[in-house]
Design an enzyme around this catalytic site. Structure first.
Site, short mmCIF file in Angstrom:
data_model
loop_
_atom_site.label_atom_id
_atom_site.label_comp_id
_atom_site.label_asym_id
_atom_site.label_seq_id
_atom_site.Cartn_x
_atom_site.Cartn_y
_atom_site.Cartn_z
CG ASP A 8 -2.15 0.79 1.07
OD1 ASP A 8 -3.20 0.37 1.56
OD2 ASP A 8 -2.07 1.87 0.44
CD GLU A 104 -5.80 -1.21 -1.91
OE1 GLU A 104 -5.55 -2.04 -1.03
OE2 GLU A 104 -6.86 -0.58 -1.96
#
Length: 413
Positions: A8, A104
DNA sequence: TCTGGGGTCCTAGGACCC
DNA sequence: TCTGGGGTCCTAGGACCC
């Protein structure tokens, strides 16, 4: 037993902005629009977060909380470019990668030990490589399921790595707030609180049937998630298997609410052009067309119609959505947002008679040519006469740059 | 606080068919 | 002559995610 990484990016949009303008570093930065505009925060720097600014917050609220913040419209093309750079790095670590959104990704690292070493070591190498190739920080969660990997990367933020050792999933989750479980939002959180359930541990101690009775199918999945499983729904899907979109939509919020049917219909036309174009890009045909109207008071209605055949044509999308608009809009009602969605997507047109087939064919050729012109000369190179008529220019104070298809972002690029 | 835009999935009711 | 039951399609709304 699988080894899943969830990568992320930290404050992604803000960090990309800092690459292009290092003077932003360490400052309160808000990406998403100007302080006085209608809209919400897309990303906030960690400095801005100290003042209570977070994504999805109205820009005006962000301004009240942090008046000295620097407000930036943003550069979507740059974000896509950097997202691809990140993807390339990830691909060099595992062949099984899935970008879950622009910032992500999930990696299946199962069986890569011989190449990259144990999970923590591999994650450190990956972390360094991302920084080296893109200049950006990320956080990495490692676990045996997607869901736990995602929660772990969140706990690792910012700029950290967290490995949940196999077998420790439930123990890792237990002390966390139920809100940390992906899929538990404001509403579900409140309902869970009413039963005295505040932490994931409270959830995992409950009988599955209790949750199923009160939360339906969702409750059952929730029971599994509390124990660290990818139980049901999206998380169950194989990593890296790309699926065809189920719907394609565009919508537009007016800078000011409007009661002008010409403005609304010409906006509708532009949205249909955008939807039609994306249908053609994906080689998909829509069987249902849905109109969305949001009024001044934020009440929102959707009205749909299913066609007897599937279409890709701007003109058909417009005919249907305009009909839905005329049938459902009461003159005088102030409209805040209008949207068009193509649904029930199929890869073929379906049965048509000879005449329809011929017309459809001619349109397809014409629109194909239009798409190519737009690729070459930009969105504004061609506009369907029926679509726009320049109505909005004369009739409103609306800034053309804020209309769909003419993103202000583009103008500044 | 005054709420974007692009999606996914779920629920629930009614139509319609066998 | 007070009413079945299952399956599928369609529509509308809502929760949730980034």
């Amino acid at each position: 037993m699988k080894t899943i990484f969830h990568v992320d990016m930290d404050a992604f949009f803000v960090s990309v902005e800092e690459l292009f303008d290092p003077s932003l570093k360490g400052k309160a930065v808000v990406v998403g629009g100007q302080a006085h505009e209608r809209g919400v925060v897309s990303a906030a720097s960690y400095e801005a977060r100290k003042y209570g600014v977070h994504s999805a917050m109205p820009l005006r609220t962000a301004y009240q909380r942090c008046p000295h913040a620097i407000f930036i419209d943003g550069h979507p093309a740059r974000y896509r470019e950097y997202s691809e750079k990140v993807f390339d790095v990830l691909r060099s670590f595992s062949p099984v990668v899935e970008m879950a959104s622009i910032d992500e990704a999930y990696l299946d690292m199962t069986g890569t030990e011989r190449l990259h070493g144990p999970p923590l070591r591999a994650a450190h190498l990956l972390h360094e490589k991302v920084k080296e190739r893109t200049g950006l920080n990320c956080s990495i969660g490692i676990a045996t399921s997607r869901m736990v990997a995602k929660v772990a990367s969140d706990q690792a933020k910012p700029n950290g790595i967290l490995w949940v050792i196999p077998g420790q999933e439930a123990a890792f989750l237990a002390p966390l707030d139920v809100r940390k479980i992906p899929g538990v939002g404001k509403v579900t959180e409140k309902r869970l609180h009413e039963y005295g359930i505040r932490r994931v541990g409270d959830l995992s101690r409950l009988d599955e049937r209790f949750l199923e009775e009160r939360f339906g199918k969702w409750g059952l999945a929730l029971a599994g998630k509390a124990r660290g499983l990818d139980a049901g729904g999206w998380f169950d899907a194989e990593i890296g298997v790309e699926e065809a979109p189920k719907s394609i939509s565009h919508e537009h919020t007016f800078a000011e609410d409007t009661t002008d049917p010409d403005l609304i219909e010409s906006t509708l036309a532009q949205l249909c052009v955008m939807v039609g174009r994306r249908l053609r890009e994906h080689a998909l045909y829509a069987r249902t067309v849905q109109l969305k109207l949001r009024y001044k008071d934020f009440t929102t209605i959707t009205r749909a119609r299913t066609l007897d055949h599937a279409t890709q044509l701007d003109t058909e999308l417009l005919r249907e959505s305009r009909m839905l608009f005329r049938r459902n809009w009461k003159p005088g009602a102030a409209v805040r947002l209008v949207g068009v969605q193509a649904g029930s997507l199929v890869p073929v047109e379906g049965q048509m008679n000879l005449l329809e087939e011929e017309q459809s064919d001619r349109w397809r050729k014409a629109l194909g040519a239009v798409d190519r012109l737009r690729d070459k000369f930009g969105e504004s190179a061609v506009s369907l006469g029926a679509a726009v008529k320049g109505v909005w220019r004369e009739k409103t104070h609306e800034n053309p740059a804020s209309l769909p298809g003419k993103k202000k972002i583009r103008a500044k690029d």
